[in-house]
Design a protein around this motif. Structure first.
Motif, PDB file in Angstrom:
ATOM      1  N   ALA A 187     -11.076   1.125  -3.076  1.00 53.24           N
ATOM      2  CA  ALA A 187     -10.680   2.445  -2.584  1.00 53.24           C
ATOM      3  C   ALA A 187      -9.227   2.751  -2.945  1.00 53.24           C
ATOM      4  CB  ALA A 187     -10.885   2.530  -1.079  1.00 53.24           C
ATOM      5  N   ILE A 188      -8.350   1.756  -2.795  1.00 50.57           N
ATOM      6  CA  ILE A 188      -6.944   1.953  -3.146  1.00 50.57           C
ATOM      7  C   ILE A 188      -6.799   2.192  -4.640  1.00 50.57           C
ATOM      8  CG2 ILE A 188      -4.693   0.817  -3.242  1.00 50.57           C
ATOM      9  CD1 ILE A 188      -5.480  -0.621  -0.635  1.00 50.57           C
ATOM     10  N   LEU A 189      -7.514   1.411  -5.441  1.00 49.66           N
ATOM     11  CA  LEU A 189      -7.475   1.593  -6.883  1.00 49.66           C
ATOM     12  C   LEU A 189      -7.986   2.974  -7.272  1.00 49.66           C
ATOM     13  CD1 LEU A 189      -6.725  -0.080  -9.414  1.00 49.66           C
ATOM     14  CD2 LEU A 189      -9.138  -0.719  -9.590  1.00 49.66           C
ATOM     15  N   TYR A 190      -9.046   3.430  -6.590  1.00 48.83           N
ATOM     16  CA  TYR A 190      -9.572   4.769  -6.870  1.00 48.83           C
ATOM     17  C   TYR A 190      -8.548   5.838  -6.478  1.00 48.83           C
ATOM     18  CZ  TYR A 190     -13.201   8.140  -7.894  1.00 48.83           C
ATOM     19  OH  TYR A 190     -13.935   9.140  -8.476  1.00 48.83           O
ATOM     20  N   ALA A 191      -7.846   5.625  -5.368  1.00 48.96           N
ATOM     21  CA  ALA A 191      -6.831   6.587  -4.950  1.00 48.96           C
ATOM     22  C   ALA A 191      -5.722   6.704  -5.992  1.00 48.96           C
ATOM     23  CB  ALA A 191      -6.256   6.185  -3.596  1.00 48.96           C
ATOM     24  N   LEU A 192      -5.265   5.577  -6.525  1.00 46.87           N
ATOM     25  CA  LEU A 192      -4.226   5.607  -7.556  1.00 46.87           C
ATOM     26  C   LEU A 192      -4.717   6.306  -8.814  1.00 46.87           C
ATOM     27  CD1 LEU A 192      -2.867   1.969  -7.104  1.00 46.87           C
ATOM     28  CD2 LEU A 192      -1.743   4.097  -6.422  1.00 46.87           C
ATOM     29  N   LEU A 208      -5.598  -1.998 -19.617  1.00 46.57           N
ATOM     30  CA  LEU A 208      -4.881  -3.151 -19.059  1.00 46.57           C
ATOM     31  C   LEU A 208      -4.889  -3.046 -17.533  1.00 46.57           C
ATOM     32  CD1 LEU A 208      -1.804  -3.152 -21.483  1.00 46.57           C
ATOM     33  CD2 LEU A 208      -3.761  -4.716 -21.552  1.00 46.57           C
ATOM     34  N   PRO A 209      -6.039  -3.283 -16.919  1.00 48.27           N
ATOM     35  CA  PRO A 209      -6.144  -3.028 -15.477  1.00 48.27           C
ATOM     36  C   PRO A 209      -5.622  -4.140 -14.582  1.00 48.27           C
ATOM     37  CG  PRO A 209      -8.258  -3.766 -16.311  1.00 48.27           C
ATOM     38  CD  PRO A 209      -7.330  -3.707 -17.506  1.00 48.27           C
ATOM     39  N   GLU A 210      -5.361  -5.334 -15.142  1.00 49.66           N
ATOM     40  CA  GLU A 210      -5.073  -6.485 -14.284  1.00 49.66           C
ATOM     41  C   GLU A 210      -3.887  -6.273 -13.344  1.00 49.66           C
ATOM     42  OE1 GLU A 210      -5.606  -6.690 -17.493  1.00 49.66           O
ATOM     43  OE2 GLU A 210      -7.395  -7.950 -17.744  1.00 49.66           O
ATOM     44  N   PRO A 211      -2.716  -5.757 -13.807  1.00 48.43           N
ATOM     45  CA  PRO A 211      -1.603  -5.572 -12.855  1.00 48.43           C
ATOM     46  C   PRO A 211      -1.953  -4.634 -11.709  1.00 48.43           C
ATOM     47  CG  PRO A 211      -0.817  -5.442 -15.123  1.00 48.43           C
ATOM     48  CD  PRO A 211      -2.310  -5.438 -15.187  1.00 48.43           C
ATOM     49  N   PHE A 247       0.827  -1.208   0.000  1.00 44.52           N
ATOM     50  CA  PHE A 247       0.000   0.000   0.000  1.00 44.52           C
ATOM     51  C   PHE A 247       0.865   1.263   0.000  1.00 44.52           C
ATOM     52  CE2 PHE A 247      -3.331   2.567   2.571  1.00 44.52           C
ATOM     53  CZ  PHE A 247      -3.795   3.167   1.402  1.00 44.52           C
ATOM     54  N   GLY A 248       1.796   1.332   0.945  1.00 43.61           N
ATOM     55  CA  GLY A 248       2.647   2.511   1.024  1.00 43.61           C
ATOM     56  C   GLY A 248       3.549   2.666  -0.182  1.00 43.61           C
ATOM     57  N   ALA A 249       4.113   1.547  -0.670  1.00 41.49           N
ATOM     58  CA  ALA A 249       5.060   1.620  -1.781  1.00 41.49           C
ATOM     59  C   ALA A 249       4.383   2.058  -3.074  1.00 41.49           C
ATOM     60  CB  ALA A 249       5.746   0.267  -1.970  1.00 41.49           C
ATOM     61  N   VAL A 250       3.190   1.524  -3.357  1.00 41.70           N
ATOM     62  CA  VAL A 250       2.526   1.880  -4.608  1.00 41.70           C
ATOM     63  C   VAL A 250       2.026   3.318  -4.562  1.00 41.70           C
ATOM     64  CG1 VAL A 250       0.180   1.091  -4.029  1.00 41.70           C
ATOM     65  CG2 VAL A 250       0.972   0.991  -6.395  1.00 41.70           C
ATOM     66  N   MET A 251       1.589   3.802  -3.397  1.00 36.80           N
ATOM     67  CA  MET A 251       1.169   5.193  -3.273  1.00 36.80           C
ATOM     68  C   MET A 251       2.363   6.136  -3.415  1.00 36.80           C
ATOM     69  SD  MET A 251      -2.118   5.323  -3.011  1.00 36.80           S
ATOM     70  CE  MET A 251      -2.348   7.017  -2.490  1.00 36.80           C
ATOM     71  N   ALA A 252       3.503   5.749  -2.848  1.00 39.65           N
ATOM     72  CA  ALA A 252       4.703   6.579  -2.965  1.00 39.65           C
ATOM     73  C   ALA A 252       5.149   6.696  -4.423  1.00 39.65           C
ATOM     74  CB  ALA A 252       5.826   5.999  -2.108  1.00 39.65           C
ATOM     75  N   LEU A 253       5.089   5.590  -5.164  1.00 42.27           N
ATOM     76  CA  LEU A 253       5.468   5.639  -6.577  1.00 42.27           C
ATOM     77  C   LEU A 253       4.516   6.507  -7.379  1.00 42.27           C
ATOM     78  CD1 LEU A 253       7.193   4.779  -8.962  1.00 42.27           C
ATOM     79  CD2 LEU A 253       5.823   2.679  -9.119  1.00 42.27           C
ATOM     80  N   ALA A 254       3.202   6.369  -7.146  1.00 41.16           N
ATOM     81  CA  ALA A 254       2.232   7.199  -7.852  1.00 41.16           C
ATOM     82  C   ALA A 254       2.476   8.680  -7.569  1.00 41.16           C
ATOM     83  CB  ALA A 254       0.808   6.802  -7.451  1.00 41.16           C
ATOM     84  N   ALA A 255       2.764   9.008  -6.303  1.00 40.05           N
ATOM     85  CA  ALA A 255       3.039  10.402  -5.942  1.00 40.05           C
ATOM     86  C   ALA A 255       4.283  10.922  -6.645  1.00 40.05           C
ATOM     87  CB  ALA A 255       3.199  10.517  -4.423  1.00 40.05           C
ATOM     88  N   LEU A 306      -5.011  -3.962 -10.596  1.00 41.82           N
ATOM     89  CA  LEU A 306      -6.007  -4.637  -9.757  1.00 41.82           C
ATOM     90  C   LEU A 306      -5.339  -5.613  -8.791  1.00 41.82           C
ATOM     91  CD1 LEU A 306      -8.756  -5.375 -12.447  1.00 41.82           C
ATOM     92  CD2 LEU A 306      -9.026  -3.900 -10.451  1.00 41.82           C
ATOM     93  N   ASP A 307      -4.348  -6.347  -9.279  1.00 42.69           N
ATOM     94  CA  ASP A 307      -3.625  -7.289  -8.424  1.00 42.69           C
ATOM     95  C   ASP A 307      -2.878  -6.556  -7.315  1.00 42.69           C
ATOM     96  OD1 ASP A 307      -4.542  -9.385  -9.955  1.00 42.69           O
ATOM     97  OD2 ASP A 307      -2.723  -9.546 -11.163  1.00 42.69           O
ATOM     98  N   LEU A 308      -2.232  -5.437  -7.672  1.00 44.55           N
ATOM     99  CA  LEU A 308      -1.510  -4.658  -6.670  1.00 44.55           C
ATOM    100  C   LEU A 308      -2.465  -4.132  -5.594  1.00 44.55           C
ATOM    101  CD1 LEU A 308       1.148  -2.435  -8.509  1.00 44.55           C
ATOM    102  CD2 LEU A 308       1.556  -4.082  -6.687  1.00 44.55           C
ATOM    103  N   ALA A 309      -3.607  -3.584  -6.038  1.00 44.30           N
ATOM    104  CA  ALA A 309      -4.570  -3.020  -5.093  1.00 44.30           C
ATOM    105  C   ALA A 309      -5.132  -4.104  -4.178  1.00 44.30           C
ATOM    106  CB  ALA A 309      -5.698  -2.318  -5.853  1.00 44.30           C
ATOM    107  N   TYR A 310      -5.447  -5.268  -4.739  1.00 41.98           N
ATOM    108  CA  TYR A 310      -5.991  -6.336  -3.901  1.00 41.98           C
ATOM    109  C   TYR A 310      -4.931  -6.868  -2.942  1.00 41.98           C
ATOM    110  CZ  TYR A 310      -8.978 -10.138  -2.423  1.00 41.98           C
ATOM    111  OH  TYR A 310      -9.744 -10.980  -1.660  1.00 41.98           O
ATOM    112  N   GLY A 311      -3.695  -6.980  -3.414  1.00 41.94           N
ATOM    113  CA  GLY A 311      -2.619  -7.408  -2.523  1.00 41.94           C
ATOM    114  C   GLY A 311      -2.405  -6.424  -1.383  1.00 41.94           C
ATOM    115  N   ALA A 312      -2.487  -5.115  -1.697  1.00 38.79           N
ATOM    116  CA  ALA A 312      -2.336  -4.096  -0.661  1.00 38.79           C
ATOM    117  C   ALA A 312      -3.477  -4.173   0.350  1.00 38.79           C
ATOM    118  CB  ALA A 312      -2.285  -2.708  -1.301  1.00 38.79           C
ATOM    119  N   ALA A 313      -4.716  -4.361  -0.146  1.00 36.39           N
ATOM    120  CA  ALA A 313      -5.869  -4.467   0.748  1.00 36.39           C
ATOM    121  C   ALA A 313      -5.782  -5.711   1.626  1.00 36.39           C
ATOM    122  CB  ALA A 313      -7.163  -4.484  -0.065  1.00 36.39           C
ATOM    123  N   SER A 314      -5.344  -6.818   1.057  1.00 34.41           N
ATOM    124  CA  SER A 314      -5.206  -8.054   1.841  1.00 34.41           C
ATOM    125  C   SER A 314      -4.144  -7.895   2.924  1.00 34.41           C
ATOM    126  CB  SER A 314      -4.847  -9.215   0.912  1.00 34.41           C
ATOM    127  OG  SER A 314      -5.867  -9.421  -0.055  1.00 34.41           O
ATOM    128  N   GLY A 315      -3.053  -7.185   2.609  1.00 32.10           N
ATOM    129  CA  GLY A 315      -2.015  -6.938   3.600  1.00 32.10           C
ATOM    130  C   GLY A 315      -2.491  -6.074   4.748  1.00 32.10           C
TER     131      GLY A 315
END
Length: 524
Positions: A348-353, A487-490, A99-107, A492-501
């Motif tokens: 929610a994470i996907l929407y944030a990205l 191409l949303p699959e990658p 969650f933190g890493a993907v948000m930091a990269l997007a920022a 989507l996988d990242l967001a679901y992995g972040a939510a599961s964590g």
């Protein structure tokens, strides 16, 4: 005479004795990099012609570091580094999960785009008064907020980015900017004060500020400590930071006042940090208390969406309109928090990205439209389709994405949130998502019809030129919006992995406290 033998001190009980792996330095490198580049820019403050090149070099390095950190976390799980080699919870921890890493990269990506746009948007006066050093400090705060593992330091990084945002907001010292900055400062200081009170309350209950330590202790204190009250305080503070209803009015009163590149940074990043903190605290630390408060959060989310949609529809100033689109998006993200299931949180994470990229691009787009048309008001704009076809095509794509229409990036998080709402029987929340999307679609369609399709009321005020400082950031962000949609699959996988964590923080706790295990919220 020989003195008594001194027994060796066992430092392993207090300090990390093993050398830190080189790859683990990636956790703190983004913050250190931005502070370092900010210091360099201050040292060459009289050579403002160098500021742009130095800042862009720093932001490129930031993107590379955050990309490497995301790869590291994806491959090996959460990564923790403790300051001063003190063992947690006494040492201040930086912990990066998905969650933190993907948000930091997007920022970092949108900051790079904004930095390139600023090469043309910020004149010599703005550079002389510190735009690029403030930008470096802002990104240090943003990176620190996404990567810290200590809740007090989350407050500290909020303060760092707020200080820099005050400087960016008043750059130019126009009366409108001072007025907007005053409203922005007062409401954010209230939110910061609530956050600090909540942190003090938390420390009184837990005796620790390390988030992994809080997560593993919460179950044993549940029922004996007022955790629901504590969670409500955090929700109120973060809702104010995120501009959720009913404390959203500061955004629409301030985000339209600074230079457009500053509005883009604020719209893309600052409100998402409030959402990030809300998700981190309620989903990972206090899930049971979040459940007790879920109806309140859901009502606030629905009202935020509707107010954002109606506000956008009522505006004739393009920048004010975009501000209400940002507010509507905050409501969508809060809906995922209210539902709380991994599918909803991933939405929610996907929407944030999506929002980080799309809202930054939308503000930059508004600035370029105003430059070409010579006005911010829809009553004075027109003919942009004939004047700038390429720019108009990019605008059309971004409007589709912001409205959540297929096939671009705004579609998938709305689908995930709609499905999650219907899965728990919250049809009224799903209806609010659809009504808000319809209102935003109408508002953006109105912009396109009046500013682009309608003949120009007066002769063109701006000239069309292929300036790479405009085409590169706008084209790059639009390409990301299209790519995420097709191409949303990658993602989507990242967001679901972040939510599961977040839902099961065992790996997060393990990275901070090796050997600790969690089961149903308790530590064994």
């Amino acid at each position: 005479m020989a003195g008594p033998a001194i027994s060796p001190i066992d430092l392993s009980a207090a300090l990390v004795l093993a050398p830190t792996a080189l790859a683990d330095w990636l956790v703190v490198a983004p913050v250190a990099l931005m502070i370092g580049f900010g210091a360099v820019l201050m040292m060459v403050r009289k050579s403002v012609r160098l500021h742009g090149a130095i800042a862009i070099a720093g932001l490129v390095l930031l993107v590379l570091l955050d990309a490497a950190l995301l790869w590291r976390v994806s491959a090996h799980g959460p990564v923790t580094m403790v300051m001063g080699r003190w063992l947690p919870p006494f040492g201040i921890a930086f912990t990066a999960d998905l969650f933190g890493a993907v948000m930091a990269l997007a920022a970092a990506v949108v900051a790079l785009a904004a930095g390139i746009f600023a090469l043309r948007d910020i004149d010599a006066g703005g550079r002389r008064y510190g735009f690029f050093p403030f930008l470096m400090l802002l990104m240090a705060g943003v990176s620190g907020a996404f990567l810290t593992g200590d809740i007090f330091n989350l407050y500290v990084w909020f303060e760092v980015l707020l200080i820099s945002s005050f400087g960016l907001l008043i750059l130019g010292s126009e009366p409108e900017q001072i007025d907007g900055a005053l409203k922005y400062a007062i409401l954010n200081l209230i939110g910061t004060t609530l956050f600090l009170i909540a942190v003090g309350y938390l420390y009184a209950i837990f005796g620790t500020l390390n988030m992994a330590d809080i997560a593993r202790k919460a179950a044993s204190l549940r029922g004996t400590a007022p955790l629901t009250t504590l969670t409500a305080l955090f929700i109120l503070a973060f809702a104010m930071k995120a501009a959720a209803f009913p404390v959203n009015f500061w955004l629409s009163a301030s985000y339209h006042t600074p230079r457009v590149v500053v509005s883009a940074l604020f719209g893309g990043l600052l409100t998402k940090i409030g959402i990030y903190a809300l998700v981190r605290v309620t989903i990972m630390l206090f899930p049971v208390e979040r459940e007790a408060l879920s109806l309140t959060v859901a009502v606030a989310a629905a009202l935020t969406m509707i107010v954002g949609g109606l506000g956008a529809l009522a505006q004739s100033d393009v920048r004010r309109l975009v501000g209400y689109v940002v507010i509507a998006g905050i409501g969508n993200m809060m809906a995922g928090v209210a539902i709380g299931t991994p599918a909803a949180v991933s939405g929610a994470i996907l929407y944030a990205l999506h929002s980080v990229v799309a809202m930054t691009a939308l503000y930059l787009l508004a600035g370029e439209a105003a430059r070409l048309g010579g006005a911010w008001s829809l009553s004075s704009l027109g003919g942009l389709w004939r004047q700038a076809p390429w720019f108009s095509g990019v605008s059309f794509l971004l409007f589709i994405a912001a409205a959540g229409l297929p096939p671009l990036s705004g579609l998938w998080p709305k689908v995930a949130l709609l499905k999650a709402s219907l899965d728990i029987g919250a049809w009224w929340l799903a209806a609010a998502i659809l009504v808000s999307a319809f209102l935003i679609t109408l508002a953006l369609a109105r912009v396109f019809l009046l500013a682009y399709w309608r003949p120009r009321p007066e002769p063109a005020a701006g000239t069309v030129a292929g300036d790479w400082r405009i085409t590169l950031p706008l084209g790059g962000l639009t390409a990301l919006v299209v790519l995420f949609g097709l191409l949303p699959e990658p993602l989507l996988d990242l967001a679901y992995g972040a939510a599961s964590g977040l839902a099961d923080p065992a790996a997060y706790v393990e990275s901070v406290f090796p050997g600790a295990t969690m089961e149903r919220g308790a530590v064994r």
